[in-house]
Write a protein that holds these residues in place. Structure first.
Motif, short mmCIF file in Angstrom:
data_model
loop_
_atom_site.label_atom_id
_atom_site.label_comp_id
_atom_site.label_asym_id
_atom_site.label_seq_id
_atom_site.Cartn_x
_atom_site.Cartn_y
_atom_site.Cartn_z
N THR A 33 10.43 -28.25 8.39
CA THR A 33 9.86 -27.03 7.84
C THR A 33 8.53 -26.68 8.49
OG1 THR A 33 8.94 -27.80 5.79
CG2 THR A 33 11.05 -26.99 5.57
N ALA A 34 8.17 -25.41 8.69
CA ALA A 34 6.81 -25.06 8.82
C ALA A 34 6.47 -23.94 7.94
CB ALA A 34 6.82 -24.47 10.24
N THR A 35 5.42 -24.26 7.26
CA THR A 35 5.13 -23.25 5.95
C THR A 35 3.75 -22.55 6.52
OG1 THR A 35 5.84 -24.86 4.62
CG2 THR A 35 4.53 -23.19 3.59
N ALA A 36 3.68 -21.22 6.16
CA ALA A 36 2.53 -20.33 6.04
C ALA A 36 2.24 -19.59 4.98
CB ALA A 36 2.59 -19.39 7.49
N THR A 37 1.20 -19.07 4.79
CA THR A 37 1.05 -18.38 3.62
C THR A 37 0.15 -17.04 4.06
OG1 THR A 37 0.53 -20.16 2.13
CG2 THR A 37 -0.36 -18.21 1.20
N ILE A 38 0.65 -15.90 3.51
CA ILE A 38 0.33 -14.54 3.87
C ILE A 38 -0.35 -13.88 2.84
CG2 ILE A 38 0.94 -12.35 4.64
CD1 ILE A 38 1.39 -14.76 6.53
N ALA A 39 -1.65 -13.64 2.86
CA ALA A 39 -2.42 -12.93 1.93
C ALA A 39 -2.10 -11.39 1.62
CB ALA A 39 -3.93 -12.81 2.39
N SER A 40 -2.36 -10.70 0.65
CA SER A 40 -1.92 -9.51 0.28
C SER A 40 -2.33 -8.42 1.35
CB SER A 40 -2.62 -9.08 -1.06
OG SER A 40 -3.85 -9.06 -1.05
N ASP A 41 -3.27 -8.83 2.13
CA ASP A 41 -3.74 -7.85 3.29
C ASP A 41 -2.98 -8.10 4.59
OD1 ASP A 41 -4.94 -10.38 4.09
OD2 ASP A 41 -6.79 -9.51 4.28
N GLY A 42 -2.06 -9.14 4.36
CA GLY A 42 -1.09 -9.32 5.81
C GLY A 42 -1.54 -10.70 6.79
N SER A 43 -3.12 -11.04 6.13
CA SER A 43 -3.60 -12.14 7.13
C SER A 43 -2.96 -13.36 6.27
CB SER A 43 -5.06 -12.18 6.76
OG SER A 43 -5.55 -12.16 5.53
N ALA A 44 -2.90 -14.06 7.37
CA ALA A 44 -2.34 -15.82 7.04
C ALA A 44 -3.69 -16.55 6.60
CB ALA A 44 -2.02 -16.24 8.49
N THR A 45 -3.28 -17.10 5.38
CA THR A 45 -4.18 -17.92 4.79
C THR A 45 -4.36 -19.40 5.31
OG1 THR A 45 -3.90 -16.91 2.65
CG2 THR A 45 -4.92 -18.94 2.55
N ALA A 46 -5.40 -19.99 5.61
CA ALA A 46 -5.58 -21.08 6.17
C ALA A 46 -4.90 -22.29 5.44
CB ALA A 46 -6.80 -21.56 6.43
N THR A 47 -3.69 -22.83 5.81
CA THR A 47 -2.92 -23.96 4.96
C THR A 47 -3.12 -25.41 5.67
OG1 THR A 47 -1.34 -22.05 4.75
CG2 THR A 47 -0.53 -24.49 4.49
N ILE A 48 -3.75 -26.00 5.10
CA ILE A 48 -4.22 -27.24 5.62
C ILE A 48 -3.05 -28.32 5.72
CG2 ILE A 48 -5.82 -29.17 5.56
CD1 ILE A 48 -6.83 -26.53 6.03
N ALA A 49 -2.69 -28.73 6.88
CA ALA A 49 -1.60 -29.70 7.16
C ALA A 49 -1.96 -31.17 7.15
CB ALA A 49 -1.00 -29.47 8.61
N SER A 50 -1.09 -32.20 7.04
CA SER A 50 -1.52 -33.37 6.79
C SER A 50 -2.47 -34.17 7.77
CB SER A 50 -0.21 -34.08 6.75
OG SER A 50 0.56 -34.24 7.99
N ASP A 51 -2.62 -33.33 9.06
CA ASP A 51 -3.52 -34.06 10.20
C ASP A 51 -4.64 -33.34 9.81
OD1 ASP A 51 -2.99 -31.31 10.91
OD2 ASP A 51 -2.32 -32.15 12.87
N ALA A 98 -5.73 -26.42 10.15
CA ALA A 98 -5.41 -25.21 9.60
C ALA A 98 -4.26 -24.42 10.45
CB ALA A 98 -6.79 -24.37 9.63
N GLY A 99 -3.70 -23.60 9.50
CA GLY A 99 -2.77 -22.85 10.04
C GLY A 99 -1.33 -23.17 9.38
N TYR A 100 -0.14 -23.12 10.43
CA TYR A 100 1.14 -23.57 9.90
C TYR A 100 0.73 -25.00 9.34
CZ TYR A 100 4.31 -19.91 11.23
OH TYR A 100 5.09 -18.68 11.19
N ALA A 101 1.57 -25.33 8.36
CA ALA A 101 1.59 -26.76 7.80
C ALA A 101 2.91 -27.02 8.23
CB ALA A 101 1.46 -26.66 6.47
N PHE A 102 3.19 -28.22 9.14
CA PHE A 102 4.50 -28.81 9.49
C PHE A 102 4.89 -29.79 8.75
CE2 PHE A 102 2.75 -26.56 13.34
CZ PHE A 102 3.91 -25.82 13.73
#
Length: 324
Positions: A93-111, A114-118
């Motif tokens: 999977t690749a996970t992204a979180t989108i805020a109410s204004d449409g912006s991508a919330t920084a998702t912290i991956a295991s490494d 920020a960005g997509y969490a793989f």
């Protein structure tokens, strides 16, 4: 597909084999979570099948509901899932979180990036393609960098280097690539084994921040590619060979979103390579390749989601006047 409208002969062997990841894109919004089929190589295979090309995909799916969903999505379009492709316990999977204004919330991956969490595993058992090689072998993205599968992908390319046309789109994902030097080294080792390399105008400056896009294209040719392609979004694309360089404009369209545009471009580029006839990579052929791929990308961005064109849709787009 035959752009000129001639009937397609019955399928025998696969025209194209794609090797690479298929995963689920998980998008979390304030309204809930939505899951989409994803993975650049899987998207290319899906796009090829939609264009009527006999396409097989060697990938790595889990024995779970997400794997079932991906298999249904791919085979429903006509993709042949090659043996060994249901090899994982859990689908990536690749996970992204989108805020109410449409912006991508920084998702912290295991490494720590920020960005997509793989959450991805990649490994394949190389099939014996030497006896019945496809006309085109395509690979790229995470599958060409992430061990242990990346080493096996390289071995397949080495095996088929002289048996078919090999296309490569690295679809750079920095969070998964280790150091810049390691990633560029891996990339260049694979370029040496391929015929056609496509970069986006985000990939190229990441790999070669010291070079212009034109200089990067020349560098890919120096590394051994026969054709270097750099896509530039609404600015079109650059196609270069050792003897010619063409700038192809983007096809006119109204943009809804750009999801899947690069993969649609790649699918149609491969289609063009299959149907180019005896012209090799002459400038007229490059022009047709670029315009066919641009038309496919334009259709995809004109509607929501990664919905590449069908054979009929692409033919109709190519028949439109240039200003349409």
């Amino acid at each position: 597909m035959h752009i000129n409208g001639k009937p397609r002969p019955p399928r025998q062997a696969l025209d194209v084999v794609v090797i690479g990841e298929a995963l689920i894109d998980v998008v979390t919004t304030p309204k809930g979570t939505i899951e989409y089929p994803g993975g650049s190589p899987a998207n290319v295979a899906y796009g090829l099948a939609r264009l009527g090309v006999g396409t097989g995909l060697l990938t790595s799916l889990g024995a779970d509901r997400r794997g079932d969903a991906l298999e249904k999505h791919l085979t429903g379009a006509g993709v042949t899932l090659l043996p060994g492709s249901r090899s994982l316990e859990k689908t990536s999977t690749a996970t992204a979180t989108i805020a109410s204004d449409g912006s991508a919330t920084a998702t912290i991956a295991s490494d720590g990036s920020a960005g997509y969490a793989f959450d991805i595993a990649w490994d394949v058992e190389p099939p014996d393609l030497a006896h019945t090689p496809p006309k085109v072998l395509h690979t790229g993205s995470i599958a060409s960098f992430l061990s242990p599968g990346a080493g096996k992908v390289k071995a397949i390319l080495q095996q088929l280097q002289d048996a078919c046309t090999i296309t490569y789109d690295p679809n750079i994902r920095p969070a998964l690539l280790g150091t810049h030097a390691q990633a560029r080294g891996t990339f260049e080792e694979l370029v040496h084994l391929t015929n056609v390399v496509k970069l986006s105008d985000e990939d190229a400056p990441w790999l070669y921040p010291e070079k212009t896009l034109e200089e990067t294209a020349l560098h890919l040719l120096d590394l051994g590619a026969d054709l270097a392609v750099i896509t530039r979004g609404s600015s079109g694309s650059l196609l270069a060979t050792p003897s010619a360089s063409l700038s192809i404009p983007a096809a006119k369209t109204s943009v809804v979103d750009t999801i899947g545009a690069g993969d649609s471009y790649m699918s149609a580029l491969i289609l063009g390579l299959l149907t180019r006839g005896a012209g090799g990579l002459a400038p007229s052929v490059l022009d047709q390749l670029g315009r066919t791929a641009a038309a496919a990308a334009a259709i995809t961005v004109s509607r929501a989601g990664a919905r590449p064109p069908t054979e009929d849709e692409l033919r109709a787009k190519l028949q439109q006047p240039a200003h349409a």
